[in-house]
Design a protein around this motif. Structure first.
Motif, PDB file in Angstrom:
ATOM      1  N   ILE A   8       0.835  -1.200   0.000  1.00  0.00           N
ATOM      2  CA  ILE A   8       0.000   0.000   0.000  1.00  0.00           C
ATOM      3  C   ILE A   8       0.871   1.253   0.000  1.00  0.00           C
ATOM      4  O   ILE A   8       0.646   2.186  -0.765  1.00  0.00           O
ATOM      5  CB  ILE A   8      -0.955  -0.012   1.225  1.00  0.00           C
ATOM      6  N   LEU A  12       1.324   1.842  -3.857  1.00  0.00           N
ATOM      7  CA  LEU A  12      -0.029   2.404  -3.942  1.00  0.00           C
ATOM      8  C   LEU A  12      -0.943   1.515  -4.793  1.00  0.00           C
ATOM      9  O   LEU A  12      -1.719   1.994  -5.617  1.00  0.00           O
ATOM     10  CB  LEU A  12       0.003   3.824  -4.511  1.00  0.00           C
ATOM     11  N   LEU A  13      -0.807   0.222  -4.630  1.00  0.00           N
ATOM     12  CA  LEU A  13      -1.618  -0.708  -5.426  1.00  0.00           C
ATOM     13  C   LEU A  13      -3.054  -0.712  -4.922  1.00  0.00           C
ATOM     14  O   LEU A  13      -3.300  -0.550  -3.728  1.00  0.00           O
ATOM     15  CB  LEU A  13      -1.052  -2.127  -5.311  1.00  0.00           C
ATOM     16  N   PRO A  14      -4.005  -0.934  -5.824  1.00  0.00           N
ATOM     17  CA  PRO A  14      -5.388  -1.077  -5.373  1.00  0.00           C
ATOM     18  C   PRO A  14      -5.515  -2.275  -4.422  1.00  0.00           C
ATOM     19  O   PRO A  14      -4.776  -3.259  -4.558  1.00  0.00           O
ATOM     20  CB  PRO A  14      -6.176  -1.322  -6.654  1.00  0.00           C
ATOM     21  N   LEU A  15      -6.469  -2.173  -3.527  1.00  0.00           N
ATOM     22  CA  LEU A  15      -6.596  -3.157  -2.455  1.00  0.00           C
ATOM     23  C   LEU A  15      -6.719  -4.599  -2.972  1.00  0.00           C
ATOM     24  O   LEU A  15      -6.094  -5.519  -2.423  1.00  0.00           O
ATOM     25  CB  LEU A  15      -7.812  -2.794  -1.595  1.00  0.00           C
ATOM     26  N   ALA A  16      -7.525  -4.784  -4.020  1.00  0.00           N
ATOM     27  CA  ALA A  16      -7.731  -6.153  -4.528  1.00  0.00           C
ATOM     28  C   ALA A  16      -6.389  -6.761  -4.953  1.00  0.00           C
ATOM     29  O   ALA A  16      -6.119  -7.944  -4.689  1.00  0.00           O
ATOM     30  CB  ALA A  16      -8.721  -6.143  -5.688  1.00  0.00           C
ATOM     31  N   GLU A  17      -5.552  -5.942  -5.588  1.00  0.00           N
ATOM     32  CA  GLU A  17      -4.243  -6.442  -6.027  1.00  0.00           C
ATOM     33  C   GLU A  17      -3.343  -6.748  -4.828  1.00  0.00           C
ATOM     34  O   GLU A  17      -2.626  -7.750  -4.813  1.00  0.00           O
ATOM     35  CB  GLU A  17      -3.546  -5.410  -6.915  1.00  0.00           C
ATOM     36  N   VAL A  18      -3.405  -5.861  -3.838  1.00  0.00           N
ATOM     37  CA  VAL A  18      -2.603  -6.068  -2.622  1.00  0.00           C
ATOM     38  C   VAL A  18      -2.986  -7.404  -1.980  1.00  0.00           C
ATOM     39  O   VAL A  18      -2.127  -8.228  -1.638  1.00  0.00           O
ATOM     40  CB  VAL A  18      -2.840  -4.914  -1.606  1.00  0.00           C
ATOM     41  N   ILE A  41     -14.173  -7.986  -4.046  1.00  0.00           N
ATOM     42  CA  ILE A  41     -14.059  -6.586  -4.485  1.00  0.00           C
ATOM     43  C   ILE A  41     -14.078  -6.497  -6.003  1.00  0.00           C
ATOM     44  O   ILE A  41     -14.850  -5.748  -6.595  1.00  0.00           O
ATOM     45  CB  ILE A  41     -12.758  -5.938  -3.940  1.00  0.00           C
ATOM     46  N   SER A  42     -13.237  -7.317  -6.642  1.00  0.00           N
ATOM     47  CA  SER A  42     -13.076  -7.136  -8.090  1.00  0.00           C
ATOM     48  C   SER A  42     -14.180  -7.810  -8.912  1.00  0.00           C
ATOM     49  O   SER A  42     -14.619  -7.251  -9.900  1.00  0.00           O
ATOM     50  CB  SER A  42     -11.701  -7.611  -8.537  1.00  0.00           C
ATOM     51  N   GLY A  81      -9.754   0.261   2.894  1.00  0.00           N
ATOM     52  CA  GLY A  81      -9.973   0.878   1.588  1.00  0.00           C
ATOM     53  C   GLY A  81     -10.737   2.191   1.598  1.00  0.00           C
ATOM     54  O   GLY A  81     -10.800   2.879   0.598  1.00  0.00           O
TER      55      GLY A  81
END
Lengths: 133, 344
Positions: A8, A12-18, A41-42, A81
Protein backbone atom coordinates in the motif's frame (compact mmCIF):
# COMPACT_ATOMS: atom_id res chain seq x y z
CA UNK A 1 -0.53 -7.21 7.53
CA UNK A 2 3.05 -5.98 7.16
CA UNK A 3 3.06 -7.10 3.51
CA UNK A 4 -0.21 -5.26 2.97
CA UNK A 5 1.32 -2.16 4.50
CA UNK A 6 4.36 -2.41 2.24
CA UNK A 7 2.37 -2.78 -0.99
CA UNK A 8 0.00 0.00 0.00
CA UNK A 9 2.74 2.44 0.97
CA UNK A 10 5.37 1.82 -1.66
CA UNK A 11 3.35 0.79 -4.70
CA UNK A 12 -0.03 2.40 -3.94
CA UNK A 13 -1.62 -0.71 -5.43
CA UNK A 14 -5.39 -1.08 -5.37
CA UNK A 15 -6.60 -3.16 -2.45
CA UNK A 16 -7.73 -6.15 -4.53
CA UNK A 17 -4.24 -6.44 -6.03
CA UNK A 18 -2.60 -6.07 -2.62
CA UNK A 19 -4.76 -8.86 -1.20
CA UNK A 20 -4.03 -11.14 -4.16
CA UNK A 21 -0.27 -10.58 -3.80
CA UNK A 22 -0.35 -11.36 -0.10
CA UNK A 23 -2.58 -14.40 -0.73
CA UNK A 24 -0.05 -15.77 -3.22
CA UNK A 25 2.75 -15.41 -0.66
CA UNK A 26 0.85 -17.02 2.20
CA UNK A 27 -0.48 -20.13 0.44
CA UNK A 28 -2.57 -21.26 3.44
CA UNK A 29 -6.05 -20.70 4.93
CA UNK A 30 -5.29 -17.05 5.66
CA UNK A 31 -4.13 -16.70 2.05
CA UNK A 32 -7.45 -18.17 0.91
CA UNK A 33 -9.26 -15.58 2.99
CA UNK A 34 -7.26 -12.74 1.36
CA UNK A 35 -7.96 -14.24 -2.07
CA UNK A 36 -11.70 -14.48 -1.35
CA UNK A 37 -11.74 -10.86 -0.18
CA UNK A 38 -9.95 -9.71 -3.37
CA UNK A 39 -12.43 -11.62 -5.54
CA UNK A 40 -15.35 -10.07 -3.66
CA UNK A 41 -14.06 -6.59 -4.49
CA UNK A 42 -13.08 -7.14 -8.09
CA UNK A 43 -15.62 -9.69 -9.32
CA UNK A 44 -18.68 -9.25 -7.12
CA UNK A 45 -18.33 -5.44 -6.86
CA UNK A 46 -18.62 -5.64 -3.06
CA UNK A 47 -17.22 -2.87 -0.89
CA UNK A 48 -13.90 -3.71 0.77
CA UNK A 49 -15.60 -3.85 4.16
CA UNK A 50 -18.38 -6.19 3.00
CA UNK A 51 -15.96 -8.40 1.12
CA UNK A 52 -13.59 -8.60 4.11
CA UNK A 53 -16.45 -9.50 6.45
CA UNK A 54 -17.71 -12.22 4.08
CA UNK A 55 -14.24 -13.73 3.63
CA UNK A 56 -13.45 -13.47 7.35
CA UNK A 57 -16.69 -15.19 8.39
CA UNK A 58 -15.87 -18.08 6.06
CA UNK A 59 -12.32 -18.24 7.48
CA UNK A 60 -13.50 -18.23 11.10
CA UNK A 61 -15.48 -21.42 10.52
CA UNK A 62 -12.25 -23.31 9.81
CA UNK A 63 -9.81 -21.37 11.98
CA UNK A 64 -8.99 -21.80 15.66
CA UNK A 65 -8.13 -18.11 16.25
CA UNK A 66 -11.10 -17.55 18.53
CA UNK A 67 -13.89 -15.03 18.82
CA UNK A 68 -11.80 -12.24 20.32
CA UNK A 69 -9.26 -12.24 17.51
CA UNK A 70 -12.05 -12.66 14.99
CA UNK A 71 -13.65 -9.45 16.29
CA UNK A 72 -10.28 -7.72 16.08
CA UNK A 73 -9.93 -8.64 12.41
CA UNK A 74 -13.52 -7.67 11.74
CA UNK A 75 -12.87 -4.22 13.21
CA UNK A 76 -9.76 -3.90 11.05
CA UNK A 77 -11.89 -4.57 7.96
CA UNK A 78 -14.27 -1.71 8.76
CA UNK A 79 -11.69 0.85 7.70
CA UNK A 80 -10.31 -1.12 4.79
CA UNK A 81 -9.97 0.88 1.59
CA UNK A 82 -12.17 3.75 2.73
CA UNK A 83 -9.55 5.90 4.45
CA UNK A 84 -6.59 7.93 3.28
CA UNK A 85 -3.02 6.66 3.37
CA UNK A 86 -2.08 7.86 6.85
CA UNK A 87 -5.35 6.61 8.34
CA UNK A 88 -4.90 3.30 6.53
CA UNK A 89 -1.42 2.98 8.01
CA UNK A 90 -2.71 3.81 11.47
CA UNK A 91 -5.33 1.09 11.15
CA UNK A 92 -2.77 -1.47 10.02
CA UNK A 93 -0.44 -0.53 12.90
CA UNK A 94 -3.32 -0.70 15.37
CA UNK A 95 -4.38 -4.12 14.09
CA UNK A 96 -0.77 -5.37 14.11
CA UNK A 97 -0.25 -4.15 17.69
CA UNK A 98 -3.43 -5.88 18.80
CA UNK A 99 -2.51 -9.08 17.00
CA UNK A 100 1.00 -9.00 18.53
CA UNK A 101 -0.63 -8.58 21.91
CA UNK A 102 -2.98 -11.49 21.23
CA UNK A 103 -0.03 -13.62 20.08
CA UNK A 104 1.96 -12.85 23.24
CA UNK A 105 -1.06 -13.70 25.34
CA UNK A 106 -1.50 -16.99 23.48
CA UNK A 107 2.18 -17.85 23.92
CA UNK A 108 1.98 -17.04 27.65
CA UNK A 109 -1.14 -19.17 27.96
CA UNK A 110 0.55 -22.00 26.11
CA UNK A 111 3.61 -21.77 28.38
CA UNK A 112 1.56 -21.66 31.58
CA UNK A 113 -0.56 -24.59 30.40
CA UNK A 114 2.59 -26.50 29.47
CA UNK A 115 3.89 -25.89 33.02
CA UNK A 116 0.62 -27.12 34.50
CA UNK A 117 0.68 -30.25 32.34
CA UNK A 118 4.35 -30.83 33.25
CA UNK A 119 3.60 -30.55 36.99
CA UNK A 120 0.51 -32.71 36.57
CA UNK A 121 2.67 -35.32 34.83
CA UNK A 122 5.27 -35.26 37.62
CA UNK A 123 2.62 -35.45 40.35
CA UNK A 124 0.78 -38.21 38.51
CA UNK A 125 4.09 -40.11 38.20
CA UNK A 126 4.79 -39.64 41.91
CA UNK A 127 1.26 -40.78 42.76
CA UNK A 128 1.73 -43.94 40.68
CA UNK A 129 5.06 -44.64 42.44
CA UNK A 130 3.50 -44.11 45.90
CA UNK A 131 0.55 -46.34 45.03
CA UNK A 132 2.82 -49.10 43.73
CA UNK A 133 5.11 -49.09 46.74
CA UNK B 1 -22.80 32.82 -38.53
CA UNK B 2 -23.34 29.20 -39.42
CA UNK B 3 -21.22 26.86 -37.39
CA UNK B 4 -20.24 23.34 -37.92
CA UNK B 5 -20.34 20.77 -35.22
CA UNK B 6 -17.53 18.51 -36.19
CA UNK B 7 -17.96 16.04 -33.40
CA UNK B 8 -21.53 15.26 -34.28
CA UNK B 9 -20.85 14.43 -37.85
CA UNK B 10 -22.75 11.59 -39.35
CA UNK B 11 -19.98 9.89 -41.04
CA UNK B 12 -17.34 9.16 -38.72
CA UNK B 13 -17.34 5.48 -38.17
CA UNK B 14 -19.87 2.67 -38.33
CA UNK B 15 -21.83 2.38 -35.11
CA UNK B 16 -20.04 0.03 -32.80
CA UNK B 17 -21.86 -2.88 -31.20
CA UNK B 18 -23.37 -1.76 -27.92
CA UNK B 19 -21.31 -4.15 -25.80
CA UNK B 20 -18.10 -2.55 -27.11
CA UNK B 21 -19.35 0.98 -26.56
CA UNK B 22 -17.05 2.80 -24.07
CA UNK B 23 -20.00 4.53 -22.40
CA UNK B 24 -21.68 1.17 -21.80
CA UNK B 25 -18.50 -0.21 -20.27
CA UNK B 26 -18.24 2.77 -17.92
CA UNK B 27 -21.89 2.51 -16.91
CA UNK B 28 -21.69 -1.23 -16.25
CA UNK B 29 -18.49 -0.81 -14.28
CA UNK B 30 -19.51 2.11 -12.08
CA UNK B 31 -23.22 1.83 -11.45
CA UNK B 32 -25.33 -0.71 -9.59
CA UNK B 33 -26.67 -3.38 -11.98
CA UNK B 34 -30.31 -2.16 -11.91
CA UNK B 35 -29.23 1.44 -12.42
CA UNK B 36 -26.88 0.46 -15.25
CA UNK B 37 -29.76 -1.35 -16.97
CA UNK B 38 -32.02 1.67 -16.54
CA UNK B 39 -29.38 4.05 -17.92
CA UNK B 40 -28.65 1.83 -20.91
CA UNK B 41 -32.36 1.73 -21.75
CA UNK B 42 -32.81 5.49 -21.43
CA UNK B 43 -29.67 6.46 -23.33
CA UNK B 44 -30.42 3.74 -25.91
CA UNK B 45 -29.13 4.74 -29.34
CA UNK B 46 -27.49 7.89 -27.93
CA UNK B 47 -25.19 5.73 -25.84
CA UNK B 48 -22.43 5.87 -28.40
CA UNK B 49 -22.63 9.66 -28.60
CA UNK B 50 -22.80 10.24 -24.86
CA UNK B 51 -20.42 13.06 -23.89
CA UNK B 52 -20.90 13.21 -20.14
CA UNK B 53 -22.85 11.75 -17.26
CA UNK B 54 -23.57 13.96 -14.26
CA UNK B 55 -24.28 12.30 -10.93
CA UNK B 56 -25.35 14.49 -8.00
CA UNK B 57 -26.43 13.26 -4.61
CA UNK B 58 -30.15 13.89 -4.11
CA UNK B 59 -30.71 14.58 -7.81
CA UNK B 60 -31.52 12.53 -10.90
CA UNK B 61 -28.67 11.39 -13.15
CA UNK B 62 -28.23 13.44 -16.32
CA UNK B 63 -26.62 12.36 -19.56
CA UNK B 64 -25.59 14.83 -22.24
CA UNK B 65 -25.03 14.21 -25.90
CA UNK B 66 -25.50 16.13 -29.12
CA UNK B 67 -27.09 19.14 -27.36
CA UNK B 68 -29.62 16.86 -25.69
CA UNK B 69 -30.03 16.21 -22.01
CA UNK B 70 -31.35 12.83 -20.95
CA UNK B 71 -32.73 12.35 -17.44
CA UNK B 72 -32.51 9.09 -15.59
CA UNK B 73 -35.33 9.10 -13.00
CA UNK B 74 -34.93 8.23 -9.31
CA UNK B 75 -32.63 10.40 -7.31
CA UNK B 76 -29.16 9.30 -6.26
CA UNK B 77 -29.11 8.39 -2.58
CA UNK B 78 -26.11 8.26 -0.24
CA UNK B 79 -25.72 4.49 -0.63
CA UNK B 80 -25.66 4.70 -4.41
CA UNK B 81 -23.11 7.52 -4.38
CA UNK B 82 -20.93 5.47 -2.02
CA UNK B 83 -21.19 2.47 -4.32
CA UNK B 84 -20.15 4.57 -7.34
CA UNK B 85 -17.23 6.08 -5.42
CA UNK B 86 -16.08 2.64 -4.28
CA UNK B 87 -16.16 1.44 -7.87
CA UNK B 88 -14.29 4.57 -8.96
CA UNK B 89 -11.52 4.24 -6.41
CA UNK B 90 -11.52 0.43 -6.51
CA UNK B 91 -12.15 0.40 -2.76
CA UNK B 92 -8.68 1.90 -2.38
CA UNK B 93 -9.07 5.53 -1.43
CA UNK B 94 -5.44 5.69 -0.27
CA UNK B 95 -4.29 5.01 -3.85
CA UNK B 96 -6.20 8.00 -5.27
CA UNK B 97 -5.48 10.63 -2.64
CA UNK B 98 -3.59 12.92 -5.00
CA UNK B 99 -6.31 12.68 -7.64
CA UNK B 100 -9.01 13.44 -5.08
CA UNK B 101 -7.00 16.43 -3.94
CA UNK B 102 -6.86 17.73 -7.52
CA UNK B 103 -10.59 17.09 -7.98
CA UNK B 104 -10.55 14.56 -10.77
CA UNK B 105 -9.44 11.08 -11.62
CA UNK B 106 -8.97 9.32 -14.93
CA UNK B 107 -10.45 5.92 -15.62
CA UNK B 108 -9.11 3.21 -17.89
CA UNK B 109 -10.02 4.39 -21.37
CA UNK B 110 -9.14 8.03 -20.67
CA UNK B 111 -12.54 8.96 -19.24
CA UNK B 112 -12.17 11.79 -16.75
CA UNK B 113 -14.29 11.99 -13.62
CA UNK B 114 -14.55 15.38 -11.93
CA UNK B 115 -15.40 15.44 -8.22
CA UNK B 116 -16.82 17.99 -5.83
CA UNK B 117 -17.33 17.66 -2.10
CA UNK B 118 -16.01 19.15 1.10
CA UNK B 119 -12.46 20.44 0.83
CA UNK B 120 -10.07 19.99 3.74
CA UNK B 121 -7.56 22.81 3.85
CA UNK B 122 -4.08 23.01 5.29
CA UNK B 123 -2.29 26.36 5.25
CA UNK B 124 -4.67 27.58 2.57
CA UNK B 125 -4.07 24.64 0.24
CA UNK B 126 -6.43 21.80 -0.51
CA UNK B 127 -5.25 18.78 1.46
CA UNK B 128 -8.15 16.44 0.75
CA UNK B 129 -11.61 16.22 -0.72
CA UNK B 130 -14.22 14.43 1.34
CA UNK B 131 -17.98 13.84 1.37
CA UNK B 132 -18.14 13.75 -2.41
CA UNK B 133 -21.55 14.94 -3.57
CA UNK B 134 -21.18 15.41 -7.28
CA UNK B 135 -19.48 13.64 -10.19
CA UNK B 136 -19.03 14.59 -13.81
CA UNK B 137 -18.02 11.58 -15.90
CA UNK B 138 -16.63 12.85 -19.20
CA UNK B 139 -16.43 10.10 -21.77
CA UNK B 140 -13.42 10.00 -24.04
CA UNK B 141 -13.63 8.54 -27.49
CA UNK B 142 -12.05 8.78 -30.90
CA UNK B 143 -14.18 10.79 -33.30
CA UNK B 144 -12.64 9.89 -36.63
CA UNK B 145 -12.75 12.78 -39.08
CA UNK B 146 -13.29 15.38 -36.36
CA UNK B 147 -10.25 17.36 -37.54
CA UNK B 148 -10.73 17.00 -41.30
CA UNK B 149 -12.04 20.49 -41.90
CA UNK B 150 -9.43 22.27 -39.82
CA UNK B 151 -6.43 20.24 -41.04
CA UNK B 152 -5.75 22.61 -43.97
CA UNK B 153 -5.06 25.37 -41.41
CA UNK B 154 -2.69 23.14 -39.47
CA UNK B 155 -0.70 21.23 -42.06
CA UNK B 156 0.07 21.63 -45.70
CA UNK B 157 2.40 19.71 -47.98
CA UNK B 158 5.66 20.63 -46.32
CA UNK B 159 5.02 22.06 -42.94
CA UNK B 160 2.95 21.99 -39.83
CA UNK B 161 1.84 25.25 -38.23
CA UNK B 162 2.13 25.78 -34.50
CA UNK B 163 -1.52 25.54 -33.52
CA UNK B 164 -3.57 26.47 -30.49
CA UNK B 165 -7.09 25.16 -29.93
CA UNK B 166 -9.01 27.57 -27.73
CA UNK B 167 -12.37 26.73 -26.17
CA UNK B 168 -14.37 26.58 -22.95
CA UNK B 169 -14.66 23.31 -20.99
CA UNK B 170 -16.51 20.54 -22.87
CA UNK B 171 -16.11 22.28 -26.24
CA UNK B 172 -14.34 19.27 -27.74
CA UNK B 173 -10.73 20.52 -27.54
CA UNK B 174 -9.27 17.23 -26.39
CA UNK B 175 -11.23 15.15 -28.91
CA UNK B 176 -10.23 17.42 -31.78
CA UNK B 177 -6.60 17.48 -30.61
CA UNK B 178 -6.61 13.68 -30.45
CA UNK B 179 -7.81 13.51 -34.05
CA UNK B 180 -5.28 16.11 -35.21
CA UNK B 181 -2.51 14.01 -33.68
CA UNK B 182 -3.84 10.82 -35.28
CA UNK B 183 -4.16 12.48 -38.68
CA UNK B 184 -0.67 14.00 -38.59
CA UNK B 185 0.78 10.72 -37.44
CA UNK B 186 -1.07 8.22 -39.62
CA UNK B 187 -1.85 10.24 -42.71
CA UNK B 188 1.02 12.73 -42.86
CA UNK B 189 3.73 10.56 -41.37
CA UNK B 190 5.03 12.89 -38.65
CA UNK B 191 6.84 11.65 -35.52
CA UNK B 192 4.85 13.06 -32.63
CA UNK B 193 5.48 13.16 -28.90
CA UNK B 194 2.57 13.66 -26.54
CA UNK B 195 2.64 14.79 -22.91
CA UNK B 196 -0.59 13.37 -21.54
CA UNK B 197 -0.63 14.79 -18.02
CA UNK B 198 -4.18 13.69 -17.21
CA UNK B 199 -4.20 10.49 -19.30
CA UNK B 200 -7.08 11.90 -21.33
CA UNK B 201 -5.55 12.08 -24.77
CA UNK B 202 -4.34 8.51 -25.08
CA UNK B 203 -6.24 6.89 -22.21
CA UNK B 204 -3.14 4.93 -21.19
CA UNK B 205 -3.82 2.04 -18.87
CA UNK B 206 -1.13 -0.37 -17.76
CA UNK B 207 1.16 0.80 -20.55
CA UNK B 208 -1.36 0.50 -23.36
CA UNK B 209 -3.18 3.29 -25.13
CA UNK B 210 -6.97 2.89 -25.11
CA UNK B 211 -7.54 5.66 -27.64
CA UNK B 212 -6.07 5.77 -31.11
CA UNK B 213 -3.44 8.47 -31.56
CA UNK B 214 -1.80 6.87 -34.57
CA UNK B 215 1.24 4.76 -35.22
CA UNK B 216 4.01 7.35 -34.93
CA UNK B 217 3.25 8.68 -31.49
CA UNK B 218 5.24 8.46 -28.25
CA UNK B 219 3.19 9.10 -25.13
CA UNK B 220 4.52 10.37 -21.82
CA UNK B 221 1.68 9.54 -19.49
CA UNK B 222 0.79 11.31 -16.24
CA UNK B 223 3.71 13.72 -16.47
CA UNK B 224 3.45 17.46 -15.72
CA UNK B 225 3.45 19.28 -19.04
CA UNK B 226 6.47 21.51 -18.57
CA UNK B 227 8.77 18.71 -17.37
CA UNK B 228 7.36 16.35 -19.99
CA UNK B 229 7.90 18.69 -22.92
CA UNK B 230 11.54 19.28 -21.96
CA UNK B 231 12.11 15.57 -21.47
CA UNK B 232 10.55 14.54 -24.78
CA UNK B 233 12.51 17.06 -26.83
CA UNK B 234 15.74 15.59 -25.47
CA UNK B 235 14.75 11.94 -25.46
CA UNK B 236 12.45 11.31 -28.42
CA UNK B 237 13.47 13.92 -31.04
CA UNK B 238 9.90 14.65 -32.08
CA UNK B 239 8.90 16.64 -35.15
CA UNK B 240 5.71 17.67 -33.39
CA UNK B 241 4.94 18.02 -29.70
CA UNK B 242 1.34 17.87 -28.53
CA UNK B 243 -0.17 18.49 -25.13
CA UNK B 244 -3.51 19.44 -23.64
CA UNK B 245 -4.54 22.45 -21.55
CA UNK B 246 -1.60 24.76 -21.10
CA UNK B 247 -2.16 26.88 -18.04
CA UNK B 248 0.78 28.09 -16.01
CA UNK B 249 4.02 29.99 -16.44
CA UNK B 250 6.15 26.83 -16.49
CA UNK B 251 4.06 25.41 -19.35
CA UNK B 252 4.57 28.56 -21.40
CA UNK B 253 8.34 28.54 -20.73
CA UNK B 254 8.57 24.91 -21.83
CA UNK B 255 6.53 25.75 -24.92
CA UNK B 256 8.91 28.55 -25.84
CA UNK B 257 11.86 26.23 -25.41
CA UNK B 258 10.24 23.65 -27.65
CA UNK B 259 9.59 26.24 -30.34
CA UNK B 260 13.14 27.54 -30.03
CA UNK B 261 14.37 23.98 -30.56
CA UNK B 262 12.52 23.88 -33.87
CA UNK B 263 9.78 21.52 -32.76
CA UNK B 264 6.23 22.24 -33.95
CA UNK B 265 3.67 22.45 -31.16
CA UNK B 266 -0.05 21.75 -31.10
CA UNK B 267 -1.91 22.36 -27.86
CA UNK B 268 -5.09 23.62 -26.21
CA UNK B 269 -6.05 26.35 -23.75
CA UNK B 270 -9.26 27.17 -21.89
CA UNK B 271 -10.94 30.35 -23.14
CA UNK B 272 -13.58 31.66 -25.49
CA UNK B 273 -11.85 34.35 -27.50
CA UNK B 274 -8.52 35.99 -28.22
CA UNK B 275 -9.65 38.70 -25.79
CA UNK B 276 -9.77 36.07 -23.04
CA UNK B 277 -6.13 35.22 -23.74
CA UNK B 278 -5.08 38.87 -23.70
CA UNK B 279 -6.72 39.32 -20.30
CA UNK B 280 -4.89 36.44 -18.66
CA UNK B 281 -1.41 37.55 -17.57
CA UNK B 282 0.21 34.15 -18.03
CA UNK B 283 -1.34 33.46 -21.43
CA UNK B 284 -1.19 36.95 -22.90
CA UNK B 285 2.40 36.29 -23.97
CA UNK B 286 1.14 33.60 -26.35
CA UNK B 287 -0.41 36.39 -28.41
CA UNK B 288 2.21 39.06 -27.74
CA UNK B 289 5.00 36.81 -28.95
CA UNK B 290 2.69 35.27 -31.58
CA UNK B 291 3.91 31.82 -30.60
CA UNK B 292 1.13 30.17 -32.59
CA UNK B 293 0.60 30.54 -36.31
CA UNK B 294 -2.94 29.20 -36.19
CA UNK B 295 -5.53 29.67 -33.46
CA UNK B 296 -8.79 27.76 -33.74
CA UNK B 297 -11.66 28.70 -31.45
CA UNK B 298 -14.07 25.91 -30.56
CA UNK B 299 -17.34 26.08 -28.68
CA UNK B 300 -20.30 23.90 -27.79
CA UNK B 301 -22.86 26.27 -29.27
CA UNK B 302 -24.03 23.57 -31.68
CA UNK B 303 -22.66 20.65 -29.74
CA UNK B 304 -19.10 19.90 -28.74
CA UNK B 305 -16.62 20.75 -31.46
CA UNK B 306 -18.42 23.70 -33.07
CA UNK B 307 -15.89 25.88 -34.89
CA UNK B 308 -16.33 29.52 -33.91
CA UNK B 309 -13.36 31.02 -35.74
CA UNK B 310 -9.95 30.35 -37.21
CA UNK B 311 -7.17 32.93 -36.94
CA UNK B 312 -3.86 32.84 -38.74
CA UNK B 313 -0.76 34.88 -38.11
CA UNK B 314 -0.03 36.94 -41.19
CA UNK B 315 0.97 40.52 -41.97
CA UNK B 316 2.04 41.06 -38.34
CA UNK B 317 -1.32 40.20 -36.87
CA UNK B 318 -3.87 37.49 -36.31
CA UNK B 319 -6.32 37.55 -39.19
CA UNK B 320 -9.61 35.78 -39.12
CA UNK B 321 -9.94 33.32 -41.97
CA UNK B 322 -12.65 34.07 -44.51
CA UNK B 323 -14.99 31.36 -45.68
CA UNK B 324 -13.95 31.56 -49.32
CA UNK B 325 -10.33 30.89 -48.37
CA UNK B 326 -11.14 27.47 -47.00
CA UNK B 327 -9.50 24.81 -49.09
CA UNK B 328 -12.05 22.44 -50.58
CA UNK B 329 -11.66 18.74 -50.10
CA UNK B 330 -12.60 16.00 -52.51
CA UNK B 331 -14.59 14.10 -50.00
CA UNK B 332 -16.33 16.04 -47.33
CA UNK B 333 -16.99 13.21 -44.98
CA UNK B 334 -17.52 15.27 -41.87
CA UNK B 335 -20.11 17.80 -43.06
CA UNK B 336 -23.55 17.85 -41.52
CA UNK B 337 -26.29 17.94 -44.14
CA UNK B 338 -26.06 20.96 -46.37
CA UNK B 339 -24.53 23.31 -43.80
CA UNK B 340 -21.22 24.77 -44.75
CA UNK B 341 -18.36 26.12 -42.70
CA UNK B 342 -18.88 29.87 -42.57
CA UNK B 343 -16.26 31.45 -40.45
CA UNK B 344 -16.83 35.09 -41.22
Amino acid sequence: MRWCEMEINYNLLPLAEVLELVAARLNNKVGEMFHACAKGISDEHLSAQASWQKALEAYLTVSPIGRENGLLLLRFGKSLGSSDLSQQNNNIHFACANLDQALKKAVQEKESRAKIYRYLGIFAGLAVVLILY
Amino acid sequence: MAKINILNSQSLKPLMPIKECPAKKVIDNLFMPERAKQMTEIFAEELEHLEEIRVRRGQVILGRCRLKELKVPQIVLKEEMEYILQRLNQSSLYAWEEEYRKGYLTLAGGHRVGLTGKTMLQRGEIRALKDINSLNIRLARNVYGAADKIMPYIANKNTVRNTLLLGPPASGKTTVLREIIRTLSDEKGYQISVVDERSELAGMYEGESNLNLGSRVDILDGCPKAAGMNMLIRSMAPEILATDELGNKEDIQALEEALAAGVRVITTVHGQSLEDLRNRPVLASLLEKHLFETIIILSKSQGAGSIEAVYQWQNDGYERVRANEIPRRGTDSWSVGSRRLDLC
